[in-house]
Motif scaffolding. Structure first.
Motif, PDB file in Angstrom:
ATOM      1  N   GLY A  82      57.497  40.517  30.639  1.00 45.46           N
ATOM      2  CA  GLY A  82      56.637  41.181  29.654  1.00 45.46           C
ATOM      3  C   GLY A  82      55.159  41.106  29.953  1.00 45.46           C
ATOM      4  N   SER A  83      54.779  40.455  31.035  1.00 44.96           N
ATOM      5  CA  SER A  83      53.357  40.325  31.356  1.00 44.96           C
ATOM      6  C   SER A  83      52.760  41.684  31.732  1.00 44.96           C
ATOM      7  N   SER A  84      51.507  41.867  31.344  1.00 38.34           N
ATOM      8  CA  SER A  84      50.799  43.104  31.692  1.00 38.34           C
ATOM      9  C   SER A  84      49.761  42.860  32.781  1.00 38.34           C
ATOM     10  N   ALA A  85      49.772  41.672  33.380  1.00 34.66           N
ATOM     11  CA  ALA A  85      48.801  41.357  34.433  1.00 34.66           C
ATOM     12  C   ALA A  85      49.013  42.268  35.642  1.00 34.66           C
ATOM     13  N   THR A  86      47.927  42.692  36.242  1.00 32.47           N
ATOM     14  CA  THR A  86      47.978  43.584  37.399  1.00 32.47           C
ATOM     15  C   THR A  86      47.513  42.844  38.648  1.00 32.47           C
ATOM     16  N   PRO A  87      47.840  43.377  39.828  1.00 31.04           N
ATOM     17  CA  PRO A  87      47.327  42.765  41.057  1.00 31.04           C
ATOM     18  C   PRO A  87      45.807  42.651  41.067  1.00 31.04           C
ATOM     19  N   ASP A  88      45.118  43.674  40.556  1.00 30.22           N
ATOM     20  CA  ASP A  88      43.651  43.621  40.524  1.00 30.22           C
ATOM     21  C   ASP A  88      43.160  42.482  39.637  1.00 30.22           C
ATOM     22  N   ASP A  89      43.856  42.242  38.533  1.00 28.51           N
ATOM     23  CA  ASP A  89      43.472  41.131  37.662  1.00 28.51           C
ATOM     24  C   ASP A  89      43.548  39.801  38.407  1.00 28.51           C
ATOM     25  N   LEU A  90      44.602  39.648  39.196  1.00 27.30           N
ATOM     26  CA  LEU A  90      44.830  38.387  39.896  1.00 27.30           C
ATOM     27  C   LEU A  90      43.863  38.202  41.064  1.00 27.30           C
ATOM     28  N   VAL A  91      43.538  39.287  41.755  1.00 28.80           N
ATOM     29  CA  VAL A  91      42.529  39.211  42.807  1.00 28.80           C
ATOM     30  C   VAL A  91      41.181  38.813  42.206  1.00 28.80           C
ATOM     31  N   ALA A  92      40.841  39.405  41.058  1.00 26.57           N
ATOM     32  CA  ALA A  92      39.573  39.082  40.399  1.00 26.57           C
ATOM     33  C   ALA A  92      39.521  37.610  39.986  1.00 26.57           C
ATOM     34  N   LEU A  93      40.636  37.090  39.510  1.00 23.70           N
ATOM     35  CA  LEU A  93      40.699  35.676  39.132  1.00 23.70           C
ATOM     36  C   LEU A  93      40.424  34.787  40.347  1.00 23.70           C
ATOM     37  N   CYS A  94      41.077  35.105  41.454  1.00 27.29           N
ATOM     38  CA  CYS A  94      40.878  34.312  42.667  1.00 27.29           C
ATOM     39  C   CYS A  94      39.432  34.399  43.158  1.00 27.29           C
TER      40      CYS A  94
ATOM     41  N   THR B 122      36.805  34.754  41.422  1.00 30.27           N
ATOM     42  CA  THR B 122      35.983  33.890  40.565  1.00 30.27           C
ATOM     43  C   THR B 122      36.163  32.420  40.913  1.00 30.27           C
ATOM     44  N   ARG B 123      37.395  32.031  41.222  1.00 27.06           N
ATOM     45  CA  ARG B 123      37.695  30.616  41.430  1.00 27.06           C
ATOM     46  C   ARG B 123      37.376  30.131  42.840  1.00 27.06           C
ATOM     47  N   VAL B 124      37.653  30.941  43.870  1.00 24.49           N
ATOM     48  CA  VAL B 124      37.515  30.439  45.235  1.00 24.49           C
ATOM     49  C   VAL B 124      36.516  31.226  46.081  1.00 24.49           C
ATOM     50  N   GLY B 125      35.951  32.288  45.522  1.00 26.47           N
ATOM     51  CA  GLY B 125      34.983  33.089  46.267  1.00 26.47           C
ATOM     52  C   GLY B 125      35.618  34.297  46.930  1.00 26.47           C
ATOM     53  N   THR B 126      34.807  35.277  47.243  1.00 28.11           N
ATOM     54  CA  THR B 126      35.294  36.543  47.788  1.00 28.11           C
ATOM     55  C   THR B 126      35.992  36.371  49.129  1.00 28.11           C
ATOM     56  N   PHE B 127      35.451  35.490  49.982  1.00 26.42           N
ATOM     57  CA  PHE B 127      36.005  35.358  51.325  1.00 26.42           C
ATOM     58  C   PHE B 127      37.430  34.829  51.306  1.00 26.42           C
ATOM     59  N   LYS B 128      37.699  33.861  50.438  1.00 29.93           N
ATOM     60  CA  LYS B 128      39.020  33.249  50.403  1.00 29.93           C
ATOM     61  C   LYS B 128      40.005  34.021  49.524  1.00 29.93           C
ATOM     62  N   ALA B 129      39.505  34.849  48.623  1.00 28.79           N
ATOM     63  CA  ALA B 129      40.386  35.561  47.701  1.00 28.79           C
ATOM     64  C   ALA B 129      41.322  36.486  48.463  1.00 28.79           C
ATOM     65  N   PRO B 130      42.571  36.642  47.991  1.00 33.36           N
ATOM     66  CA  PRO B 130      43.509  37.523  48.689  1.00 33.36           C
ATOM     67  C   PRO B 130      43.069  38.975  48.642  1.00 33.36           C
ATOM     68  N   ASP B 131      43.348  39.690  49.728  1.00 32.02           N
ATOM     69  CA  ASP B 131      43.067  41.133  49.759  1.00 32.02           C
ATOM     70  C   ASP B 131      43.973  41.878  48.796  1.00 32.02           C
ATOM     71  N   CYS B 132      45.184  41.372  48.646  1.00 35.85           N
ATOM     72  CA  CYS B 132      46.090  41.970  47.675  1.00 35.85           C
ATOM     73  C   CYS B 132      47.073  40.905  47.196  1.00 35.85           C
ATOM     74  N   VAL B 133      47.598  41.126  45.991  1.00 33.90           N
ATOM     75  CA  VAL B 133      48.594  40.228  45.403  1.00 33.90           C
ATOM     76  C   VAL B 133      49.847  41.048  45.114  1.00 33.90           C
ATOM     77  N   HIS B 134      50.973  40.603  45.639  1.00 33.70           N
ATOM     78  CA  HIS B 134      52.252  41.281  45.445  1.00 33.70           C
ATOM     79  C   HIS B 134      52.964  40.657  44.239  1.00 33.70           C
ATOM     80  N   ILE B 135      53.388  41.481  43.326  1.00 31.29           N
ATOM     81  CA  ILE B 135      54.147  40.997  42.168  1.00 31.29           C
ATOM     82  C   ILE B 135      55.633  41.187  42.460  1.00 31.29           C
ATOM     83  N   LEU B 136      56.368  40.085  42.520  1.00 32.86           N
ATOM     84  CA  LEU B 136      57.778  40.105  42.895  1.00 32.86           C
ATOM     85  C   LEU B 136      58.644  39.562  41.765  1.00 32.86           C
ATOM     86  N   ASP B 137      59.906  39.948  41.793  1.00 32.29           N
ATOM     87  CA  ASP B 137      60.855  39.402  40.821  1.00 32.29           C
ATOM     88  C   ASP B 137      61.223  37.965  41.162  1.00 32.29           C
TER      89      ASP B 137
END
Length: 499
Positions: free
Chosen positions: A447-459, A461-476
């Motif tokens: 039921g989560s509405s979180a998107t890959p962009d939301d998760l990249v933005a979180l990273c 903020t927390r670890v900086g642009t260089f370390k943040a993932p280029d993309c986040v895959h949402i898997l079952d």
């Protein structure tokens, strides 16, 4: 102080800086500003600030944080800390605020040198007790702390598979040995001028160029940051004879439109590549286009940079190999510490005067990093009959992006801060620009509405642009082993197939 190519340097950084000041000559030129810094000026400034820090009550071996990009003030702060007998604590300005805060707290830094551009980050990250260094008007007579080669000199934080940065401690002896291994391998002399484009808060910029110039008696051309469009122009202005970079920079320079002037081509003896494997195609194309040989090397933070290098003679280069040991010993060993036969894969291990003292306040990690006197690099490789080492993989799960080590768990922990993330695993994805890039996979709560962009933005903020993932895959479901542990190494194949 005299350099003997058969034995590592004796004494301390203070001794060597005093000797260079007595000899005279230029220490550093700054092509961006046109400024210069002589060895005499560098020694005088370092000694003055070191006495000031001593008068402020900073004890021998205390950590002194340096939050500066490459430049006059930053290099003086570094040498002041070393000259005074303090532990120069180099803060990675590209790290996220959490990592910077951890380093400042964990190091127990007593005072910090902070560039104006870093003031906001410092104020956000600093512990309550830590203040910025301000020159005093104290007239009290103090003596510098007595120094020995075995005393702490440098503290530099490096990522590990645990996610928490580890504080690598080098003594004056191992720090100087780092500059010595480079000097011996590359035949550096007082007539050489290195090109310092890598930040001195990384071990390559710190030991290869800065310590290399101190030990060899040569000089540096230092710029605030790498620029592909200005690389050759700055090399010309700085009159450099060699440079040390990472594969990403070699690729950027290769794909830029500018070529070096004939005088620059003839002056530069070689370039060196380190921090991650250099693609054979990139090395060959660079050498063919510019006529400047590239020497592939290997080094680690824990070994004061270089452990392996191809010989300077191009006829002895083995493209695809990180080279042979200079100034230290290298071996390939199995999991029991038994040396591996020729051309049989095992762990690359090293021992020598350039190996670290240990990890700060982490005796377990220090003990686990050694097999007797041999430092365990965590890299897999094989050695041929001529002693050339070929890196074949990594025991650790580090992601190496543009020569920078990134711990996957650090990204995992950032993702887990989102309330909907149930499982997370960062992993390395091959990348033509950086060698590897960061990607991640997550399993979200139903039921989560979180998107890959939301998760990249979180990273970010927390670890900086260089370390943040280029993309986040949402898997079952994320791949797991029999014990239920997430198997991040299978994610590339799972998401992209065999490639």
């Amino acid at each position: 102080m005299k350099l003997h190519h058969g034995t590592p340097p004796d004494g301390t950084v203070r001794d060597w800086l005093d000797a260079r000041a007595q000899s005279g000559g230029t220490a550093i030129v700054f092509p961006e500003t046109g400024g210069t810094l002589s060895w005499q000026q560098l020694q005088a400034e370092a000694a003055r600030i070191a006495l000031d820090l001593t008068a402020l009550g900073i004890n021998k071996g205390d950590s002194v944080a340096v939050m500066h990009p490459n430049g006059r003030d930053g290099v003086i702060a570094l040498y002041a800390a070393l000259y005074g007998g303090f532990r120069a604590t180099m803060i990675n300005l590209a790290a996220g605020p959490d990592a910077i805060a951890y380093a400042l707290e964990h190091s127990e830094a007593r005072v910090a040198f902070v560039h104006p551009d870093q003031r906001d980050v410092f104020d956000q990250a600093k512990p309550a007790h830590l203040n910025i260094y301000l020159p005093t008007s104290s007239t009290s007579q103090v003596d510098l702390h007595p120094l020995q080669a075995s005393d702490d000199a440098l503290l530099m934080y490096t990522s590990g598979t645990t996610g928490r940065p580890k504080g690598v401690v080098h003594t004056h002896a191992s720090l100087l040995a780092g500059g010595w291994t480079v000097t011996v391998a590359h035949h550096l002399t007082a007539q050489d001028r290195g090109f310092c484009v890598l930040p001195i808060y990384h071990i390559n910029g710190q030991c290869v160029t800065v310590m290399g110039s101190l030990v060899s008696g040569g000089s540096l051309a230092m710029v605030s940051r790498f620029s592909a469009s200005q690389f050759w122009e700055q090399a010309a202005t700085g009159e450099v004879t060699w440079f040390s970079v990472v594969p990403t920079i070699i690729s950027h320079v290769l794909h830029a439109k500018d070529d070096p002037a004939p005088a620059v081509r003839s002056r530069i003896r070689f370039g060196r590549s380190a921090s991650s494997a250099l693609a054979v195609e990139t090395q060959t194309a660079f050498q063919n286009r510019f006529g400047i040989p590239i020497v592939e090397t290997m080094g680690l933070t824990e070994t004061a940079a270089q452990i392996l290098s191809n010989p300077l003679d191009p006829a002895r280069h083995k493209i695809g190999s990180s080279g042979i040991a200079y100034g230290n010993e290298a071996r390939i060993a199995d999991e029991n510490g038994t040396p591996s036969p020729t051309d049989v894969e095992g762990e690359i291990q090293v021992r020598g005067p350039n190996v670290m003292k240990g990890y700060l306040k982490n005796p377990d990690a220090t003990a686990n990093a050694f097999a007797g006197a041999w430092f365990r690099t965590g890299d897999l490789g094989r050695m041929d009959a001529d002693g050339y080492v070929y890196v074949t993989g990594r025991l650790k799960e580090l992601i190496i992006k543009g020569g920078e080590n990134i711990a996957p768990r650090e990204i995992d922990e950032a993702l887990y801060q989102h309330p909907d993330v149930m499982e997370a695993a960062a992993f390395a994805r091959p990348c033509p620009q950086y060698g590897e890039r960061v990607e991640a996979a997550v399993r979200l709560r139903p039921g989560s509405s979180a998107t890959p962009d939301d998760l990249v933005a979180l990273c970010t903020t927390r670890v900086g642009t260089f370390k943040a993932p280029d993309c986040v895959h949402i898997l079952d479901e994320l791949p797991k082993g029999p014990s239920g542990k997430i198997q991040r190494l299978y994610l590339n194949e799972m998401l992209y197939g065999k490639s």
